[in-house]
Design a protein around this motif. Sequence first.
Motif, PDB file in Angstrom:
ATOM      1  N   LEU A 155       0.808  -1.212   0.000  1.00 43.22           N
ATOM      2  CA  LEU A 155       0.000   0.000   0.000  1.00 43.22           C
ATOM      3  C   LEU A 155       0.846   1.269   0.000  1.00 43.22           C
ATOM      4  CD1 LEU A 155      -2.835  -1.096   2.431  1.00 43.22           C
ATOM      5  CD2 LEU A 155      -3.092  -0.508   0.022  1.00 43.22           C
ATOM      6  N   ARG A 156       2.123   1.150   0.316  1.00 40.42           N
ATOM      7  CA  ARG A 156       3.001   2.323   0.240  1.00 40.42           C
ATOM      8  C   ARG A 156       3.324   2.708  -1.197  1.00 40.42           C
ATOM      9  NH1 ARG A 156       7.298   0.783   5.059  1.00 40.42           N
ATOM     10  NH2 ARG A 156       6.085   1.635   6.803  1.00 40.42           N
ATOM     11  N   GLN A 157       3.081   1.795  -2.116  1.00 43.49           N
ATOM     12  CA  GLN A 157       3.316   2.119  -3.518  1.00 43.49           C
ATOM     13  C   GLN A 157       2.242   3.091  -3.982  1.00 43.49           C
ATOM     14  OE1 GLN A 157       3.966  -1.401  -6.006  1.00 43.49           O
ATOM     15  NE2 GLN A 157       4.181  -2.590  -4.124  1.00 43.49           N
ATOM     16  N   PRO A 158       2.626   4.254  -4.527  1.00 41.90           N
ATOM     17  CA  PRO A 158       1.624   5.251  -4.932  1.00 41.90           C
ATOM     18  C   PRO A 158       0.579   4.701  -5.882  1.00 41.90           C
ATOM     19  CG  PRO A 158       3.835   6.201  -4.966  1.00 41.90           C
ATOM     20  CD  PRO A 158       4.008   4.735  -4.722  1.00 41.90           C
ATOM     21  N   ALA A 159       0.991   3.848  -6.818  1.00 40.31           N
ATOM     22  CA  ALA A 159       0.035   3.313  -7.787  1.00 40.31           C
ATOM     23  C   ALA A 159      -1.051   2.506  -7.086  1.00 40.31           C
ATOM     24  CB  ALA A 159       0.753   2.447  -8.816  1.00 40.31           C
ATOM     25  N   VAL A 160      -0.658   1.685  -6.129  1.00 39.31           N
ATOM     26  CA  VAL A 160      -1.631   0.843  -5.425  1.00 39.31           C
ATOM     27  C   VAL A 160      -2.544   1.698  -4.559  1.00 39.31           C
ATOM     28  CG1 VAL A 160      -1.905  -1.049  -3.777  1.00 39.31           C
ATOM     29  CG2 VAL A 160      -0.059  -1.115  -5.447  1.00 39.31           C
ATOM     30  N   LEU A 161      -1.982   2.706  -3.904  1.00 47.29           N
ATOM     31  CA  LEU A 161      -2.781   3.564  -3.038  1.00 47.29           C
ATOM     32  C   LEU A 161      -3.849   4.316  -3.838  1.00 47.29           C
ATOM     33  CD1 LEU A 161      -3.292   4.711  -0.247  1.00 47.29           C
ATOM     34  CD2 LEU A 161      -1.552   6.452  -0.699  1.00 47.29           C
ATOM     35  N   TRP A 162      -3.455   4.910  -4.962  1.00 51.32           N
ATOM     36  CA  TRP A 162      -4.416   5.640  -5.792  1.00 51.32           C
ATOM     37  C   TRP A 162      -5.456   4.690  -6.389  1.00 51.32           C
ATOM     38  CZ3 TRP A 162      -5.118  10.690  -5.696  1.00 51.32           C
ATOM     39  CH2 TRP A 162      -4.067  11.516  -5.279  1.00 51.32           C
ATOM     40  N   LEU A 163      -5.018   3.513  -6.795  1.00 52.13           N
ATOM     41  CA  LEU A 163      -5.945   2.536  -7.369  1.00 52.13           C
ATOM     42  C   LEU A 163      -6.951   2.065  -6.329  1.00 52.13           C
ATOM     43  CD1 LEU A 163      -6.825   0.750  -9.734  1.00 52.13           C
ATOM     44  CD2 LEU A 163      -5.069  -0.909  -9.045  1.00 52.13           C
ATOM     45  N   THR A 164      -6.496   1.895  -5.100  1.00 58.37           N
ATOM     46  CA  THR A 164      -7.385   1.446  -4.024  1.00 58.37           C
ATOM     47  C   THR A 164      -8.409   2.527  -3.681  1.00 58.37           C
ATOM     48  OG1 THR A 164      -5.630   0.033  -3.133  1.00 58.37           O
ATOM     49  CG2 THR A 164      -7.453   0.576  -1.661  1.00 58.37           C
ATOM     50  N   LEU A 165      -7.968   3.783  -3.639  1.00 56.94           N
ATOM     51  CA  LEU A 165      -8.909   4.883  -3.405  1.00 56.94           C
ATOM     52  C   LEU A 165      -9.942   4.962  -4.518  1.00 56.94           C
ATOM     53  CD1 LEU A 165      -6.447   7.678  -2.195  1.00 56.94           C
ATOM     54  CD2 LEU A 165      -8.137   6.472  -0.801  1.00 56.94           C
ATOM     55  N   LEU A 166      -9.484   4.779  -5.755  1.00 60.50           N
ATOM     56  CA  LEU A 166     -10.396   4.801  -6.905  1.00 60.50           C
ATOM     57  C   LEU A 166     -11.419   3.673  -6.796  1.00 60.50           C
ATOM     58  CD1 LEU A 166      -9.372   5.347 -10.598  1.00 60.50           C
ATOM     59  CD2 LEU A 166     -10.938   3.526 -10.001  1.00 60.50           C
ATOM     60  N   THR A 167     -10.940   2.482  -6.431  1.00 70.05           N
ATOM     61  CA  THR A 167     -11.841   1.332  -6.309  1.00 70.05           C
ATOM     62  C   THR A 167     -12.884   1.571  -5.227  1.00 70.05           C
ATOM     63  OG1 THR A 167     -10.039  -0.143  -6.992  1.00 70.05           O
ATOM     64  CG2 THR A 167     -11.949  -1.156  -5.940  1.00 70.05           C
ATOM     65  N   PHE A 168     -12.442   2.082  -4.087  1.00 77.03           N
ATOM     66  CA  PHE A 168     -13.378   2.365  -2.995  1.00 77.03           C
ATOM     67  C   PHE A 168     -14.449   3.355  -3.435  1.00 77.03           C
ATOM     68  CE2 PHE A 168     -14.803   5.114   0.445  1.00 77.03           C
ATOM     69  CZ  PHE A 168     -15.283   4.194   1.363  1.00 77.03           C
ATOM     70  N   LEU A 169     -14.023   4.447  -4.091  1.00 84.58           N
ATOM     71  CA  LEU A 169     -14.984   5.466  -4.509  1.00 84.58           C
ATOM     72  C   LEU A 169     -15.943   4.920  -5.569  1.00 84.58           C
ATOM     73  CD1 LEU A 169     -15.977   8.349  -4.279  1.00 84.58           C
ATOM     74  CD2 LEU A 169     -14.262   9.034  -5.978  1.00 84.58           C
ATOM     75  N   ALA A 170     -15.411   4.127  -6.488  1.00 78.86           N
ATOM     76  CA  ALA A 170     -16.272   3.535  -7.519  1.00 78.86           C
ATOM     77  C   ALA A 170     -17.315   2.617  -6.895  1.00 78.86           C
ATOM     78  CB  ALA A 170     -15.418   2.779  -8.538  1.00 78.86           C
ATOM     79  N   MET A 171     -16.926   1.877  -5.876  1.00 82.04           N
ATOM     80  CA  MET A 171     -17.889   0.990  -5.219  1.00 82.04           C
ATOM     81  C   MET A 171     -18.894   1.786  -4.385  1.00 82.04           C
ATOM     82  SD  MET A 171     -17.072  -1.740  -6.489  1.00 82.04           S
ATOM     83  CE  MET A 171     -16.309  -0.847  -7.850  1.00 82.04           C
ATOM     84  N   PHE A 172     -18.433   2.852  -3.749  1.00 86.18           N
ATOM     85  CA  PHE A 172     -19.314   3.709  -2.951  1.00 86.18           C
ATOM     86  C   PHE A 172     -20.383   4.344  -3.833  1.00 86.18           C
ATOM     87  CE2 PHE A 172     -20.494   7.874  -1.321  1.00 86.18           C
ATOM     88  CZ  PHE A 172     -20.776   7.621   0.006  1.00 86.18           C
ATOM     89  N   ILE A 173     -19.968   4.857  -4.993  1.00 86.40           N
ATOM     90  CA  ILE A 173     -20.885   5.517  -5.917  1.00 86.40           C
ATOM     91  C   ILE A 173     -21.721   4.501  -6.686  1.00 86.40           C
ATOM     92  CG2 ILE A 173     -20.993   6.954  -8.011  1.00 86.40           C
ATOM     93  CD1 ILE A 173     -20.273   8.451  -5.458  1.00 86.40           C
ATOM     94  N   GLY A 174     -21.129   3.339  -6.951  1.00 85.20           N
ATOM     95  CA  GLY A 174     -21.779   2.355  -7.811  1.00 85.20           C
ATOM     96  C   GLY A 174     -22.514   1.282  -7.054  1.00 85.20           C
ATOM     97  N   TYR A 175     -21.829   0.177  -6.790  1.00 83.21           N
ATOM     98  CA  TYR A 175     -22.505  -0.992  -6.227  1.00 83.21           C
ATOM     99  C   TYR A 175     -23.022  -0.753  -4.815  1.00 83.21           C
ATOM    100  CZ  TYR A 175     -20.582  -3.272 -10.288  1.00 83.21           C
ATOM    101  OH  TYR A 175     -20.281  -3.590 -11.582  1.00 83.21           O
ATOM    102  N   GLY A 176     -22.411   0.174  -4.097  1.00 83.03           N
ATOM    103  CA  GLY A 176     -22.901   0.496  -2.761  1.00 83.03           C
ATOM    104  C   GLY A 176     -24.295   1.088  -2.758  1.00 83.03           C
ATOM    105  N   GLN A 177     -24.750   1.561  -3.932  1.00 83.21           N
ATOM    106  CA  GLN A 177     -26.083   2.165  -4.031  1.00 83.21           C
ATOM    107  C   GLN A 177     -27.131   1.216  -4.603  1.00 83.21           C
ATOM    108  OE1 GLN A 177     -26.310   5.025  -2.542  1.00 83.21           O
ATOM    109  NE2 GLN A 177     -24.081   5.009  -2.311  1.00 83.21           N
ATOM    110  N   MET A 178     -26.698   0.097  -5.163  1.00 82.98           N
ATOM    111  CA  MET A 178     -27.639  -0.745  -5.897  1.00 82.98           C
ATOM    112  C   MET A 178     -28.665  -1.440  -5.012  1.00 82.98           C
ATOM    113  SD  MET A 178     -27.238  -0.312  -9.062  1.00 82.98           S
ATOM    114  CE  MET A 178     -26.965   1.387  -8.565  1.00 82.98           C
ATOM    115  N   GLU A 179     -28.280  -1.792  -3.775  1.00 83.34           N
ATOM    116  CA  GLU A 179     -29.207  -2.499  -2.894  1.00 83.34           C
ATOM    117  C   GLU A 179     -29.869  -1.578  -1.886  1.00 83.34           C
ATOM    118  OE1 GLU A 179     -27.504  -5.939  -1.078  1.00 83.34           O
ATOM    119  OE2 GLU A 179     -26.660  -6.708  -2.947  1.00 83.34           O
TER     120      GLU A 179
END
Length: 432
Positions: A227-251
């Motif tokens: 997680l100290r790798q910048p690429a992984v950190l940014w990708l993880t934040l992106l994934t979290f936000l995408a799930m929050f906006i997307g699948y987190g709203q479907m149910e």
Amino acid sequence: MCDVGGVRQNALVISIRSFWGALPREGRWLLSTVAIQTLGRGLTLPFTIIYLHEVRGFDLGLSGALMSLIAIVGLIVTGPGGTLIDRFGARKILLVGLAAMIAGCTLLAFATHPAVAAVGLILIGVNFGVSWPGFNALIAAVVKGDLRQQYFGVNFALVNLGIGVGGIIGGFYVDVDSPETFTVIFLVDAISCLIPAALLLGPLRHVRTQSVPDHGAPPVGGYREILRQPAVLWLTLLTFLAMFIGYGQMEAGFPAYARQVAEVSTQVIGFAFAVNTVVIVLLQFTVLRLITGKRRTRVMWVMALVWAASWLILGAAGLLPDSLAAAIGVLAFMGVFAFGETLLQPTVPAIYNDLASDHNRGRYNAINSAAFQGGAIAGPIAAGLLLDQGLDAVYIGVMVVGCLGIGVLSTALERRIPASANGVPTPESVSG
């Protein structure tokens, strides 16, 4: 000219026949049973809370709390599961998870007491916690190069097909006045887990996801180092936000907004989910053909704009409550949203696995899974708070701004990942 022809040939690889022909034997085994495996899950997924509340008589608050055990346990198990996958291999850990799923579904089929249901749902959560990183690591070990992105996309379409068909069959079959119908669907869900178990014990028994130990190599870092790798950190934040906006709203957020604000019927909401499945199944191959060879971060920007448009459509439906226009808007929202899903699902798992090595692939996929589950847990909470206070416009605004945030994170990620992980053809792939 040779280089251009190579790129063009790469971009046209996606047709059902050419894709299937390019897969290794193990990849074909994995893909051929996906829809059948997930059909059992589709039978039970939409009806579990109905079963707990209306069939077993648990009050609605308790039923909701019991349902949350799946996500909570899955999130807890994901981290240790990724480490175990890297140490012992995905195949062994997946078999443990499938055994837990079979036991959990069987217990749930006969759960007349909340404690029994809780144990069953905890066991199902254990499987959810290891299945995502396990199967993604297995796929990445079997399928290489550009084919990997294509595989993730096709796999996603087949998962949706299985769940969608299962949901339709379950909707016609189950009857709250006949508890035995629910017992049957949970037992079918348990039996469907025997299919991947048979694959792992048979045709896929030789597949290794962990690398051969090299005592001269430096030790592999744990989650903190990854997680100290910048690429992984940014990708993880992106994934979290995408799930929050997307699948987190479907149910939660989407059905609540559609019912309370747009005031459409439950039948319209049911049809909306059917539209989602149909769009994904029909468009995934076309989308894969269009995005092959394109920068994955740019694809994520397009996905963010598509999702922003979908939330604006839903917001417009709320301005015309209890009308045909509202119903059309709700259906259109889910169709446009599904198009965005076909852009998301092939790209994010492929980036994670292209960044990973065989030494830590389980942990990379566990981080992906944890970000997904974290967003899926936080999304309904935020939706409930905003919609309960009557902040309908604010809710839509948060979703749209969140979509634009995905685009911003994609730009930041593009500066930090190698071209090979971003789907850019390398000289070797172009000349091939």
